[in-house]
Design an enzyme around this catalytic site. Structure first.
Site, PDB file in Angstrom:
ATOM      1  N   CYS A  18      -5.325  -2.381  -6.114  1.00  0.00           N
ATOM      2  CA  CYS A  18      -6.416  -1.534  -5.598  1.00  0.00           C
ATOM      3  C   CYS A  18      -7.124  -2.426  -4.592  1.00  0.00           C
ATOM      4  CB  CYS A  18      -7.359  -1.124  -6.721  1.00  0.00           C
ATOM      5  SG  CYS A  18      -8.888  -0.350  -6.140  1.00  0.00           S
ATOM      6  N   THR A  19      -7.406  -1.888  -3.404  1.00  0.00           N
ATOM      7  CA  THR A  19      -7.959  -2.746  -2.349  1.00  0.00           C
ATOM      8  C   THR A  19      -9.389  -3.199  -2.650  1.00  0.00           C
ATOM      9  OG1 THR A  19      -8.509  -0.731  -1.122  1.00  0.00           O
ATOM     10  CG2 THR A  19      -6.478  -1.874  -0.510  1.00  0.00           C
ATOM     11  N   HIS A  20     -10.014  -2.612  -3.665  1.00  0.00           N
ATOM     12  CA  HIS A  20     -11.333  -3.100  -4.090  1.00  0.00           C
ATOM     13  C   HIS A  20     -11.222  -4.422  -4.875  1.00  0.00           C
ATOM     14  CE1 HIS A  20     -12.681   1.009  -3.230  1.00  0.00           C
ATOM     15  NE2 HIS A  20     -13.935   0.634  -3.431  1.00  0.00           N
TER      16      HIS A  20
ATOM     17  N   GLU B  55     -18.449  -0.581  -6.063  1.00  0.00           N
ATOM     18  CA  GLU B  55     -19.163   0.277  -5.100  1.00  0.00           C
ATOM     19  C   GLU B  55     -20.687   0.176  -5.280  1.00  0.00           C
ATOM     20  OE1 GLU B  55     -18.253   2.332  -2.425  1.00  0.00           O
ATOM     21  OE2 GLU B  55     -16.214   1.548  -2.522  1.00  0.00           O
TER      22      GLU B  55
ATOM     23  N   CYS C  50      -5.659   1.916   0.937  1.00  0.00           N
ATOM     24  CA  CYS C  50      -6.032   2.395  -0.395  1.00  0.00           C
ATOM     25  C   CYS C  50      -4.725   2.628  -1.141  1.00  0.00           C
ATOM     26  CB  CYS C  50      -6.816   3.690  -0.246  1.00  0.00           C
ATOM     27  SG  CYS C  50      -7.114   4.535  -1.805  1.00  0.00           S
ATOM     28  N   ASN C  51      -4.577   1.968  -2.269  1.00  0.00           N
ATOM     29  CA  ASN C  51      -3.329   2.114  -3.028  1.00  0.00           C
ATOM     30  C   ASN C  51      -3.170   3.533  -3.570  1.00  0.00           C
ATOM     31  OD1 ASN C  51      -2.127  -0.841  -3.635  1.00  0.00           O
ATOM     32  ND2 ASN C  51      -4.331  -0.899  -3.384  1.00  0.00           N
ATOM     33  N   THR C  52      -4.293   4.104  -4.035  1.00  0.00           N
ATOM     34  CA  THR C  52      -4.236   5.442  -4.626  1.00  0.00           C
ATOM     35  C   THR C  52      -3.774   6.457  -3.574  1.00  0.00           C
ATOM     36  OG1 THR C  52      -6.147   4.732  -5.925  1.00  0.00           O
ATOM     37  CG2 THR C  52      -5.550   7.054  -6.041  1.00  0.00           C
TER      38      THR C  52
ATOM     39  N   GLY D 269      -9.485   7.109  -7.676  1.00  0.00           N
ATOM     40  CA  GLY D 269      -8.550   6.720  -8.736  1.00  0.00           C
ATOM     41  C   GLY D 269      -8.587   7.558  -9.995  1.00  0.00           C
TER      42      GLY D 269
ATOM     43  N   ASP E 211     -10.089   4.060   3.482  1.00  0.00           N
ATOM     44  CA  ASP E 211     -10.109   3.883   2.023  1.00  0.00           C
ATOM     45  C   ASP E 211     -11.149   4.854   1.470  1.00  0.00           C
ATOM     46  OD1 ASP E 211      -9.704   2.654  -0.561  1.00  0.00           O
ATOM     47  OD2 ASP E 211     -11.559   1.539  -0.269  1.00  0.00           O
ATOM     48  N   SER E 212     -11.195   4.932   0.153  1.00  0.00           N
ATOM     49  CA  SER E 212     -12.207   5.782  -0.478  1.00  0.00           C
ATOM     50  C   SER E 212     -13.608   5.187  -0.304  1.00  0.00           C
ATOM     51  CB  SER E 212     -11.908   5.906  -1.972  1.00  0.00           C
ATOM     52  OG  SER E 212     -11.909   4.624  -2.569  1.00  0.00           O
TER      53      SER E 212
HETATM   54  N1  DGL Z   1      -9.455   1.187  -3.121  1.00  0.00           N
HETATM   55  C1  DGL Z   1      -8.644   2.248  -3.544  1.00  0.00           C
HETATM   56  C2  DGL Z   1      -7.294   1.806  -4.041  1.00  0.00           C
HETATM   57  O1  DGL Z   1      -6.774   0.862  -3.477  1.00  0.00           O
HETATM   58  C3  DGL Z   1      -9.269   3.382  -4.317  1.00  0.00           C
HETATM   59  C4  DGL Z   1     -10.205   3.101  -5.402  1.00  0.00           C
HETATM   60  C5  DGL Z   1     -10.845   4.382  -5.891  1.00  0.00           C
HETATM   61  O2  DGL Z   1     -11.451   5.080  -5.094  1.00  0.00           O
HETATM   62  O3  DGL Z   1     -10.706   4.688  -7.099  1.00  0.00           O
HETATM   63  O4  DGL Z   1      -6.710   2.395  -4.910  1.00  0.00           O
END
Ligand code: DGL
Length: 292
Positions: free
Chosen positions: A185-187, A153, A74-76, A44, A11-12
């Protein structure tokens, strides 16, 4: 036959730990290596082509660690790179968008689904396409939430600033009377308490983490890639690598995982910005110890 090679997850930043945690819960005997691209978070707000470039660098890097499967947690990055990466690499690669879309299509009994995601994921329309693939009659309302990832973050998962941003982002979904909301978004599972409170208990929150972990198990089992433990206590090991400060990652990651993350390795291999026109050189570093 036992396959001790690790599962690679990236992930990011710390968001993908929500997926890793489900994988480790459901597949406790598997070794894992997690990569957090903390030097380049957030993804993102970036161009999808740039995120694809980053994803390819990281996948190449994970392949040098001999991973048996890559999870783009990571979805992005899934929106930017999954399809082309699956065609480009021999290792099986899975993303987080289809599992989330499938779960939401089941959960939304009024066939109205909301999606909370990064700007890049919303721009890609990946969720709208994935949901429509399952049920073209489902109405999808997508909402970009650019303030969330920088707050998470920094370790901010509650409080006035988060609450204010959440109210702004969730209002269109409340007005659209959605029956289920995908945490795209996984966050975002890390702030699900706030999101849940604003949406109310009748709206189902869907995170793709659990579904993705199930899919990992299915693929490993089908391909004969599962690790067979020598005893019940022989649990898999977890290794963590990040591209910025390992101590910061360990502190934040430990807060978000049930277990203590004590050893995080730095990955100096990745450049901070994309170099247009040059082949990514990720994967040249070989001195990171393998975990099996
Ligand atoms: N956690 C990531 C996602 O699922 C990326 C979030 C990011 O870095 O902007 O999209």
């Amino acid at each position: 036959m036992s396959d001790p090679r690790p599962i690679g997850v990236f992930d990011s930043g710390v968001g993908g730990l929500t997926v890793l945690s489900e994988i480790r819960d459901r597949l406790p005997y598997e070794n894992t290596v997690y990569f957090g691209d903390t030097a380049r978070v957030p993804y993102g707000i970036r161009d999808l082509a740039e995120v694809r470039w980053f994803a390819y660098e990281i996948i190449r890097y994970l392949i040098t660690l001999d991973v048996k499967l890559v999870v783009i947690a990571c979805n992005t990055a899934t929106a930017a790179a999954l399809k082309t990466a699956q065609r480009s690499f021999d290792v099986p690669i899975i993303g987080v968008i289809e599992p989330g879309a499938r779960a939401a299509a089941i959960e939304a009994n009024n066939r109205r689904v909301g999606v909370l995601a990064t700007e890049a994921t919303v721009r890609s329309r990946a969720y709208a396409k994935a949901v429509s693939h399952i049920d073209a009659g489902i109405r999808v309302t997508e909402q970009a939430c650019p303030a969330f990832v920088p707050l998470i973050e920094q370790g901010i998962t509650e409080g006035a600033e988060l609450e204010a941003a959440a109210h702004t982002y969730l209002t269109p979904l409340v007005r659209g009377k959605v029956g289920a909301v995908i945490l795209g978004c996984t966050h975002y599972p890390l702030i699900s308490a706030t999101i849940n409170r604003i949406l109310g208990p009748e709206v189902r929150l869907v995170s793709s983490a659990g579904q993705t972990a199930l899919e990992v198990g299915r693929i490993l089992s089908r391909q004969g890639y599962l690790r067979r433990p020598e005893s019940r206590e022989d649990e898999g090991k977890a290794m963590y690598v990040c591209s910025a400060d390992p101590e910061e990652f360990a502190a934040l990651g430990s807060r978000f995982m049930d277990e203590n993350i004590d050893a995080v390795l730095p990955a100096e291999v990745l450049p901070r910005t994309r170099k247009p026109g040059k082949q990514a050189s990720a994967g040249s570093r070989t001195d990171i110890p393998l975990i099996y």
